[in-house]
Design a protein around this motif. Structure first.
Motif, PDB file in Angstrom:
ATOM      1  N   PRO A 160       0.862  -1.447   0.002  1.00 30.73           N
ATOM      2  CA  PRO A 160      -0.002  -0.189   0.055  1.00 30.73           C
ATOM      3  C   PRO A 160       0.765   1.275  -0.008  1.00 30.73           C
ATOM      4  O   PRO A 160       0.559   2.418   0.252  1.00 30.73           O
ATOM      5  CB  PRO A 160      -0.854  -0.124   1.281  1.00 30.73           C
ATOM      6  CG  PRO A 160       0.013  -0.716   1.787  1.00 30.73           C
ATOM      7  CD  PRO A 160       0.376  -1.935   1.317  1.00 30.73           C
ATOM      8  N   ASP A 161       2.159   1.285   0.250  1.00 31.88           N
ATOM      9  CA  ASP A 161       2.584   1.987  -0.098  1.00 31.88           C
ATOM     10  C   ASP A 161       3.552   3.169  -1.437  1.00 31.88           C
ATOM     11  O   ASP A 161       4.415   3.388  -1.030  1.00 31.88           O
ATOM     12  CB  ASP A 161       3.527   2.181   1.452  1.00 31.88           C
ATOM     13  CG  ASP A 161       3.348   2.512   2.931  1.00 31.88           C
ATOM     14  OD1 ASP A 161       2.377   2.578   2.970  1.00 31.88           O
ATOM     15  OD2 ASP A 161       4.362   1.378   3.523  1.00 31.88           O
ATOM     16  N   ILE A 162       3.523   1.372  -2.006  1.00 31.33           N
ATOM     17  CA  ILE A 162       3.999   2.146  -3.151  1.00 31.33           C
ATOM     18  C   ILE A 162       2.685   3.058  -4.174  1.00 31.33           C
ATOM     19  O   ILE A 162       1.831   3.208  -4.067  1.00 31.33           O
ATOM     20  CB  ILE A 162       3.453   1.150  -4.150  1.00 31.33           C
ATOM     21  CG1 ILE A 162       4.711   0.146  -4.013  1.00 31.33           C
ATOM     22  CG2 ILE A 162       4.046   1.696  -5.833  1.00 31.33           C
ATOM     23  CD1 ILE A 162       4.696  -1.265  -4.757  1.00 31.33           C
ATOM     24  N   PRO A 163       3.888   4.272  -4.239  1.00 27.90           N
ATOM     25  CA  PRO A 163       3.045   5.861  -4.986  1.00 27.90           C
ATOM     26  C   PRO A 163       1.962   5.365  -6.968  1.00 27.90           C
ATOM     27  O   PRO A 163       3.041   5.294  -7.330  1.00 27.90           O
ATOM     28  CB  PRO A 163       4.040   6.564  -5.298  1.00 27.90           C
ATOM     29  CG  PRO A 163       4.668   6.307  -4.087  1.00 27.90           C
ATOM     30  CD  PRO A 163       4.950   5.014  -3.890  1.00 27.90           C
ATOM     31  N   VAL A 164       1.307   5.999  -6.514  1.00 31.75           N
ATOM     32  CA  VAL A 164       0.073   5.524  -7.857  1.00 31.75           C
ATOM     33  C   VAL A 164      -0.381   6.976  -7.937  1.00 31.75           C
ATOM     34  O   VAL A 164      -0.970   7.721  -7.319  1.00 31.75           O
ATOM     35  CB  VAL A 164      -0.738   4.572  -8.297  1.00 31.75           C
ATOM     36  CG1 VAL A 164      -1.339   3.846  -9.166  1.00 31.75           C
ATOM     37  CG2 VAL A 164      -0.295   3.203  -6.893  1.00 31.75           C
ATOM     38  N   LEU A 165       0.538   7.339  -9.974  1.00 26.82           N
ATOM     39  CA  LEU A 165      -0.301   8.723 -10.021  1.00 26.82           C
ATOM     40  C   LEU A 165      -1.333   8.161 -11.236  1.00 26.82           C
ATOM     41  O   LEU A 165      -0.999   7.294 -11.389  1.00 26.82           O
ATOM     42  CB  LEU A 165       0.951   9.195 -10.822  1.00 26.82           C
ATOM     43  CG  LEU A 165       1.209  10.653  -9.474  1.00 26.82           C
ATOM     44  CD1 LEU A 165       2.592   9.959  -9.150  1.00 26.82           C
ATOM     45  CD2 LEU A 165       2.120  11.412 -10.131  1.00 26.82           C
ATOM     46  N   LEU A 166      -2.753   8.658 -11.447  1.00 26.52           N
ATOM     47  CA  LEU A 166      -3.432   8.034 -12.435  1.00 26.52           C
ATOM     48  C   LEU A 166      -3.743   9.433 -12.982  1.00 26.52           C
ATOM     49  O   LEU A 166      -3.459  11.135 -12.845  1.00 26.52           O
ATOM     50  CB  LEU A 166      -4.743   7.931 -11.718  1.00 26.52           C
ATOM     51  CG  LEU A 166      -5.022   6.778 -10.640  1.00 26.52           C
ATOM     52  CD1 LEU A 166      -6.318   6.584 -10.544  1.00 26.52           C
ATOM     53  CD2 LEU A 166      -4.871   6.041 -11.363  1.00 26.52           C
ATOM     54  N   ILE A 167      -3.405   8.816 -14.662  1.00 25.00           N
ATOM     55  CA  ILE A 167      -3.998   9.842 -16.199  1.00 25.00           C
ATOM     56  C   ILE A 167      -5.320   9.949 -15.805  1.00 25.00           C
ATOM     57  O   ILE A 167      -5.966   8.374 -16.489  1.00 25.00           O
ATOM     58  CB  ILE A 167      -3.753   9.906 -17.045  1.00 25.00           C
ATOM     59  CG1 ILE A 167      -2.309   9.563 -16.294  1.00 25.00           C
ATOM     60  CG2 ILE A 167      -3.230  10.758 -18.026  1.00 25.00           C
ATOM     61  CD1 ILE A 167      -0.635   9.226 -17.997  1.00 25.00           C
ATOM     62  N   THR A 168      -6.401  10.865 -16.500  1.00 24.89           N
ATOM     63  CA  THR A 168      -8.037  11.178 -16.155  1.00 24.89           C
ATOM     64  C   THR A 168      -7.485  12.083 -16.964  1.00 24.89           C
ATOM     65  O   THR A 168      -7.165  12.604 -17.830  1.00 24.89           O
ATOM     66  CB  THR A 168      -8.173  11.577 -14.308  1.00 24.89           C
ATOM     67  OG1 THR A 168      -7.910  13.702 -14.530  1.00 24.89           O
ATOM     68  CG2 THR A 168      -7.547  10.643 -13.168  1.00 24.89           C
ATOM     69  N   GLY A 169      -8.761  12.198 -17.620  1.00 25.49           N
ATOM     70  CA  GLY A 169      -9.532  12.951 -18.989  1.00 25.49           C
ATOM     71  C   GLY A 169     -10.610  13.736 -17.579  1.00 25.49           C
ATOM     72  O   GLY A 169     -10.975  13.902 -16.901  1.00 25.49           O
ATOM     73  N   HIS A 170     -11.038  14.884 -18.739  1.00 19.67           N
ATOM     74  CA  HIS A 170     -12.211  15.782 -18.341  1.00 19.67           C
ATOM     75  C   HIS A 170     -13.205  14.555 -17.321  1.00 19.67           C
ATOM     76  O   HIS A 170     -14.208  13.884 -17.870  1.00 19.67           O
ATOM     77  CB  HIS A 170     -12.421  17.105 -19.367  1.00 19.67           C
ATOM     78  CG  HIS A 170     -12.000  17.868 -19.491  1.00 19.67           C
ATOM     79  ND1 HIS A 170     -10.999  18.825 -19.314  1.00 19.67           N
ATOM     80  CD2 HIS A 170     -10.851  17.674 -20.741  1.00 19.67           C
ATOM     81  CE1 HIS A 170     -10.275  19.214 -19.585  1.00 19.67           C
ATOM     82  NE2 HIS A 170      -9.697  18.560 -20.845  1.00 19.67           N
TER      83      HIS A 170
END
Length: 452
Positions: free
Chosen positions: A76-86
């Motif tokens: 749970p400590d692995i950072p995750v960045l998500l790419i989103t749309g509008h």
């Protein structure tokens, strides 16, 4: 304990975006591995993964949110960045509350993604460093008091093991605080005299006026003196440790020479000398050979003490041992002070890696005590780095402001359209504009200017 190498797993099913992002991130100094689907990326992850995951939200099969859930199960400590749309604002805020580290919205500036990754990698590096410190602390006492896995320490322990049974006199040299007394103890504990006492004499702290009485003793026949057994006689059949040997005055050196040469003492008032069975270990924090050349130390005493010389290395020559030693000392100090072991912060880690430690292991141990007591300024969260201060509320606020700006840009500053796209009531919408300092007129074509 080192900064992360900058490893990034980038997952997106859009080939063109994936190639462009990889090129941009590699130019920014990151080590990127790209995947076009989540299951393939999961095979590259483990609890020890020293990096960050970036994933598109909308992908066929396993989407970004499902991938995030699987990563949480790994660590749970692995950072995750998500790419989103509008139009994904509500989903983004909900995911942030579930533990997603951050979001970037398409199309995203590479500088924005790189900055978010740098913060995430710093956070991941701290997590892994804390785990290593906890592991070091949990190991408890080792077979040797001389901790460290640097090559110089491995060679020192191997040499001690060879010399311990040899019964030869040893001269230990090293700077202040390196642990010369620990080397002497290791020689004693590993040798055949381990069951007998080791008498320690701090030569620099012993006044010349009481030198003979303290070391050689006083018999009942001495005029005006009470009978007393000297420290050297207490060490009979054991080990004599002469610490800070360079502190002896010339007169004291002359009186000690007979002990080293003949293993005899002549107590004050005695009619004849007494023979002692001693192994002598001496230690100095200066180069005694240089003192001999300067005429400050007797050559005959030096050469009789210097049968074998061991050098205890300074901490700057084994920096790789600093994290493990710090974790050991921190756990010891926390237990002694009956406090929980504090978490490592960026400021503490930077000090551990960047400081030269002129006081060596002793200085490091004292620093660990201050950290355990909360007396070091480095214990407090390091708001200067952006890592400790960037909590959930701050990340939600930052993403909300970014989403509002991008929506206003997409609809040319039309407030009604923006409120509809964001599904936000009028009052709430304008409250958020004021809070984030967003000027809506800047997004309208007739008055388009620099965006805030």
């Amino acid at each position: 304990m080192t900064a992360s190498a900058g490893k990034v797993l980038f997952i997106d099913d859009d080939h063109a975006l994936r190639v462009a992002a990889v090129q941009g991130l590699e130019l920014a100094g990151f080590e990127v591995t790209a995947f076009d689907n989540g299951p393939a990326a999961l095979k590259a992850l483990s609890r020890d993964f020293p990096g960050v995951v970036v994933s598109d939200v909308r992908m066929p099969g396993m989407d970004g949110l499902a991938l995030f859930a699987r990563i949480q199960a790994i660590d749970p400590d692995i950072p995750v960045l998500l790419i989103t749309g509008h139009g994904d604002v509500a989903m983004a805020v909900a995911a942030l509350k579930e533990g997603v580290y951050d979001f970037v919205s398409k199309p995203f500036p590479m500088e924005r993604l790189a900055a978010a990754l740098a913060r995430a990698l710093e956070k991941r590096s701290l997590v892994l460093d804390n785990r290593r410190l906890e592991a070091a602390a949990s190991q408890g006492p080792t077979g040797s008091p001389l901790l460290g896995e640097a090559p110089v320490m491995q060679r020192l322990r191997a040499t001690i093991a060879q010399l311990a049974e040899a019964e030869v006199d040893v001269l230990i040299q090293g700077e202040t605080g390196v642990g010369k007394d620990l080397v002497a103890q290791a020689l004693h504990r590993g040798g055949p005299r381990r069951g007998r006492p080791m008498a320690t004499v701090n030569c620099a702290a012993l006044p010349e006026a009481v030198f003979e009485a303290e070391l050689f003793g006083v018999t009942g026949g001495a005029a005006g003196g009470r009978p007393r057994i000297g420290r050297l006689e207490h060490a009979d059949r054991g080990v004599l440790f002469l610490d800070e040997i360079e502190g002896l005055t010339p007169a004291m050196q002359a009186k000690l020479l007979r002990v080293v040469e003949e293993r005899e003492i002549w107590p004050i008032g005695a009619a004849e000398p007494r023979h002692l069975d001693l192994r002598i270990i001496a230690a100095g924090k200066v180069d005694l050979a240089e003192r001999v050349r300067e005429g400050l130390f007797r050559a005959d005493l030096y050469y009789r003490l210097n049968v074998v010389t061991l050098v205890a290395p300074p901490l700057r020559e084994r920096r790789e041992d600093v994290p493990m030693l710090f974790g050991h000392f921190l756990a010891e100090a926390a237990a002694r002070f009956r406090r929980p072991v504090p978490r490592l912060t960026a400021a503490v880690r930077d000090h551990l890696l960047g400081h030269d430690w002129p006081g060596n292991v002793r200085e490091l141990a004292h620093y660990a005590e201050r950290v355990a007591l909360g007396l070091s300024s480095a214990v407090t969260p390091d708001t200067g780095t952006g890592v400790q201060a960037d909590g959930l509320a701050e990340r939600v606020e930052r993403y909300e402001a970014m989403a509002i700006r991008e929506t206003l840009a997409a609809c040319n500053g039309d407030a009604r359209t923006a409120m509809a796209l964001l599904r936000t009531p009028r009052k709430t919408f304008y409250d958020k504009l004021r809070r984030h300092g967003i000027e809506i007129d800047a997004y309208r074509p007739s008055r388009r200017g620099p965006r805030p």
